[in-house]
Design an enzyme around this catalytic site. Structure first.
Site, short mmCIF file in Angstrom:
data_model
loop_
_atom_site.label_atom_id
_atom_site.label_comp_id
_atom_site.label_asym_id
_atom_site.label_seq_id
_atom_site.Cartn_x
_atom_site.Cartn_y
_atom_site.Cartn_z
CB ILE A 182 12.81 -0.53 -7.25
CG1 ILE A 182 13.72 -1.30 -6.28
CG2 ILE A 182 13.15 -0.91 -8.69
CD1 ILE A 182 13.49 -2.80 -6.31
CD1 TRP A 184 9.36 3.48 -0.07
CD2 TRP A 184 7.29 2.71 0.27
NE1 TRP A 184 8.51 4.57 -0.02
CE2 TRP A 184 7.22 4.11 0.19
CE3 TRP A 184 6.10 2.01 0.50
CZ2 TRP A 184 6.05 4.84 0.31
CZ3 TRP A 184 4.92 2.73 0.61
CH2 TRP A 184 4.90 4.12 0.52
CE LYS A 208 18.42 3.74 -3.66
NZ LYS A 208 17.58 3.30 -2.53
CB ALA A 210 12.78 1.56 -1.20
CD GLU A 211 15.28 5.29 1.33
OE1 GLU A 211 15.35 4.66 0.25
OE2 GLU A 211 15.13 6.53 1.40
CB SER A 261 8.33 10.59 -5.09
OG SER A 261 9.70 10.93 -5.13
CB THR A 262 6.02 13.28 -9.12
OG1 THR A 262 4.98 12.31 -9.26
CG2 THR A 262 6.01 14.18 -10.34
CD GLU A 263 10.61 15.50 -3.29
OE1 GLU A 263 9.75 14.76 -2.75
OE2 GLU A 263 11.54 16.00 -2.67
CD GLU A 282 4.99 3.17 -12.21
OE1 GLU A 282 4.37 4.14 -11.71
OE2 GLU A 282 5.05 2.07 -11.69
CB CYS A 316 2.09 4.08 -8.52
SG CYS A 316 2.36 2.50 -9.33
CD GLN A 363 3.68 7.26 2.26
OE1 GLN A 363 4.75 7.80 2.02
NE2 GLN A 363 2.57 7.62 1.66
CD GLU A 413 1.34 8.85 -5.60
OE1 GLU A 413 1.05 7.90 -6.34
OE2 GLU A 413 2.48 9.31 -5.50
P1 NAI Z 1 11.23 8.31 -3.31
O1 NAI Z 1 10.94 8.67 -4.72
O2 NAI Z 1 12.04 9.24 -2.49
O3 NAI Z 1 11.95 6.87 -3.27
C1 NAI Z 1 11.95 5.93 -4.32
C2 NAI Z 1 13.35 5.40 -4.54
O4 NAI Z 1 14.18 6.48 -4.99
C3 NAI Z 1 14.04 4.86 -3.30
O5 NAI Z 1 14.83 3.76 -3.67
C4 NAI Z 1 14.92 6.02 -2.86
O6 NAI Z 1 16.04 5.63 -2.10
C5 NAI Z 1 15.35 6.58 -4.19
N1 NAI Z 1 15.77 7.99 -4.17
C6 NAI Z 1 15.42 8.97 -3.29
N2 NAI Z 1 16.01 10.13 -3.63
C7 NAI Z 1 16.75 9.90 -4.74
C8 NAI Z 1 17.58 10.71 -5.57
N3 NAI Z 1 17.76 12.01 -5.34
N4 NAI Z 1 18.18 10.13 -6.65
C9 NAI Z 1 18.00 8.82 -6.92
N5 NAI Z 1 17.24 8.01 -6.16
C10 NAI Z 1 16.61 8.53 -5.08
O7 NAI Z 1 9.83 8.04 -2.61
P2 NAI Z 1 9.48 8.13 -1.04
O8 NAI Z 1 10.12 9.34 -0.45
O9 NAI Z 1 9.76 6.82 -0.46
O10 NAI Z 1 7.90 8.35 -1.09
C11 NAI Z 1 7.35 9.66 -1.30
C12 NAI Z 1 6.09 9.59 -2.10
O11 NAI Z 1 6.37 9.09 -3.39
C13 NAI Z 1 5.03 8.63 -1.56
O12 NAI Z 1 4.27 9.23 -0.57
C14 NAI Z 1 4.26 8.33 -2.80
O13 NAI Z 1 3.32 9.36 -3.02
C15 NAI Z 1 5.27 8.38 -3.92
N6 NAI Z 1 5.72 7.03 -4.30
C16 NAI Z 1 5.31 6.53 -5.50
C17 NAI Z 1 5.65 5.25 -5.88
C18 NAI Z 1 5.20 4.66 -7.15
O14 NAI Z 1 5.06 3.44 -7.23
N7 NAI Z 1 5.04 5.42 -8.20
C19 NAI Z 1 6.43 4.39 -4.98
C20 NAI Z 1 6.87 5.01 -3.77
C21 NAI Z 1 6.50 6.30 -3.45
MG MG Z 2 11.75 10.54 -0.86
#
Ligand code: NAI
Ligand code: MG
Length: 504
Positions: A182, A184, A208, A210-211, A261-263, A282, A316, A363, A413
């Site tokens: 999940i 943050w 898990k 978020a960090e 993130s989408t990434e 999501e 989001c 961020q 985004e």
């Molecule tokens: P992120 O997608 O990297 O982090 C979300 C969760 O995924 C965290 O718990 C993180 O530790 C975990 N994660 C990171 N890399 C992973 C991997 N390779 N395998 C499995 N889990 C992994 O998002 P981040 O870097 O915090 O934010 C980047 C962008 O993502 C934001 O600027 C925003 O645009 C978008 N975002 C969208 C969200 C939504 O609710 N859809 C929530 C948070 C960020």
């Molecule tokens: Mg990230």
């Protein structure tokens, strides 16, 4: 275009100012009304919650978690490595096979109800910890995040022994062990969204957080322990991306539920291709909020403000693209600017604060990058004149006018308090523009005409469309996206399905 007078902020304004001036004059600040930190207990250090106990990480590593509003350390939490993930998955598997899947559903429901009630009982503390660790205003965590989290547990507790009514004439079976990752922006609420339906359907969990925001998930672990949930049914591991990846790649996980993130969503999809793990994603959004000329404009403006600025735009489904009909554009933009001037940015623990701290330094850098991209692309920027605290990560509410559909600030985004405004003339034009996005999570329509609402909602390619309101949630109503916003639904009856095998 009407210009908004920038208020001069004087601490000791007197009552002499005339009333007309007072209307938009923010020079009389509200007296501080901070919630008390002393109502929350945060330990100095947290271990991993595995098999119903607090276990030291095999990695032997811990990392700091801070308050983004003042950059002070709140605690340190364990960083789970692959071996720790393995311990948690083994505990979840054993609990699944030996206890949870065999338990009569009405008994499972009692545990989930108990968790719901304990979240309610500890609501004040949870709201404070959420605000301290994540930066969101206490008003949001107190009035939205925590009660909605409790409601999700209540709602899904109710389904646990009624699955045969939810899916009549189809037998149901749980999947096994669910790995849940999940973000943050809604740390406790996302944990509730994910854990409640998994437990109600008879699955066990490795979650898990978020960090940057581990603390409310760890508080939830304390609640789960106090609720006497059988050991291993819910395991909570802290860590960053590598910990998340270890969960995704563990061979004994049956289902991955991810929000972020989408990434990373794409990485997860690639990682599980060819395995028989089920997945729901999501991901991001770039929601269009559409104001027609016949809309109640003041209400619409408040909806736009709520949609993008409250919660720092860390949503989001934030209404980050505003489409406003040309005939009312001037008026709407003037009203938006006036309202932005009255927003209070600052101490998230203060009950008057509208916009709290940006969740992390990283961020904030992303948001600033997009603001400078917007300026370079030729859009016109306007930011409120509010003062910002000297420490911590803060950003003024910002809007851009003269935005082209092709500008990056209109397509990508930003996840911050930044609004891109585009005008339109006809229904067809706005539908085409609103749907022209790689995302499709949510949208909003503001109009006085019911027929227009139905016409628009039918043609919008978004999972959720709000009419004359925005960002409204209820556990009974499903949520999820189209296209790059991900797939699978959370909430409601639909939210049970991703955790079930349907037979027959
Ligand atoms: P992120 O997608 O990297 O982090 C979300 C969760 O995924 C965290 O718990 C993180 O530790 C975990 N994660 C990171 N890399 C992973 C991997 N390779 N395998 C499995 N889990 C992994 O998002 P981040 O870097 O915090 O934010 C980047 C962008 O993502 C934001 O600027 C925003 O645009 C978008 N975002 C969208 C969200 C939504 O609710 N859809 C929530 C948070 C960020
Ligand atoms: Mg990230």
């Amino acid at each position: 275009m009407a210009t908004t007078k920038k208020p001069v902020r004087k601490k000791n304004s007197t009552a002499k100012s005339n009333t007309i001036k007072l209307k938009f004059d923010t020079s009389w600040p509200y007296a501080p009304a901070p919630e008390s930190k002393s109502a929350a207990t945060i330990h100095k250090q947290y271990d991993l919650f595995i098999n119903g106990e607090w276990q030291k990480p095999l990695s032997k590593k811990y990392f700091d978690t801070i308050n983004p509003a003042n950059e002070e350390k709140l605690s340190e939490v364990a960083e789970a490595n692959e071996a720790d993930v393995n311990r948690a998955v083994t505990a979840a598997r054993t609990a699944y096979e030996q206890v949870w899947k065999k338990m009569p559903p009405k008994e499972r429901a009692k545990y989930i109800f108990r968790i719901a009630r304990m979240v309610q009982e500890k609501a004040r503390e949870l709201a404070i910890v959420e605000t301290l660790n994540g930066g969101k205003p206490i008003r949001e965590s107190r009035d939205f995040d925590v009660p909605t989290a409790a409601n999700h547990f209540f709602y899904y507790a109710g389904w646990a022994d009624k699955l045969e009514y939810a899916f009549p004439n189809r037998g149901t079976a749980p999947l096994g062990v669910a790995g849940q990752i999940i973000p943050w922006n809604f740390p406790l609420l996302m944990a509730a969204w994910k854990i409640a339906p998994a437990l109600a359907t008879g699955n066990t969990v490795v979650l898990k957080p978020a960090e940057t925001t581990p603390l409310t998930a760890l508080k939830l672990a304390e609640i789960i322990q106090e609720a006497d949930l059988p050991p291993g049914v819910v395991n909570i591991l802290t860590g960053a991306g590598a910990t998340g990846a270890a969960i995704v790649n563990h061979p004994d996980i049956n289902k991955i539920a991810f929000t972020g993130s989408t990434e990373v969503g794409k990485i997860i999809q690639r990682a599980i291709a060819g395995t028989n793990k089920r997945v729901t994603l999501e991901l991001g959004g770039k929601a269009a909020n559409i104001i027609f000329e016949d809309a109640p404009l003041d209400q619409a403006v408040e909806g736009v403000i709520n949609g993008i600025f409250f919660n720092q735009g860390h949503v989001c489904c934030a209404g980050s693209r505003l489409y406003v009909q040309e005939s009312v554009a001037k008026e709407v933009i003037r009203k938006l600017k006036d309202r932005m001037e009255s927003l209070i940015v600052g101490d998230p623990l203060d009950k008057n604060t509208d916009i709290g701290a940006i969740n992390s330094k990283q961020q904030l850098a992303t948001i600033r990058k997009y603001i400078s991209i917007g300026k370079k692309e030729g859009a016109e920027m306007y930011e409120s004149s509010c003062p910002l605290p000297g420490k911590g990560f803060f950003c003024r509410p910002t809007l851009f006018t003269n935005v082209a559909q092709s500008n990056r600030i209109a397509k990508e985004e930003i996840f911050g308090p930044v609004l891109a405004i585009i005008t339109f003339r006809t229904d067809d034009e706005v539908i085409e523009k609103a749907n022209n996005s790689p995302y499709g999570l949510s949208a909003g329509v503001w109009t006085d005409k019911g027929s227009k609402i139905f016409n628009m909602t039918k043609r919008m390619r978004a999972g959720v469309v709000w009419a004359n309101t925005f960002n409204k949630f209820d556990p009974a109503s499903p949520f999820g996206g189209y296209k790059e916003s991900g797939f699978g639904r959370e909430g409601g009856l639909h939210g049970l399905l991703p955790y079930l095998e349907l037979k027959g």
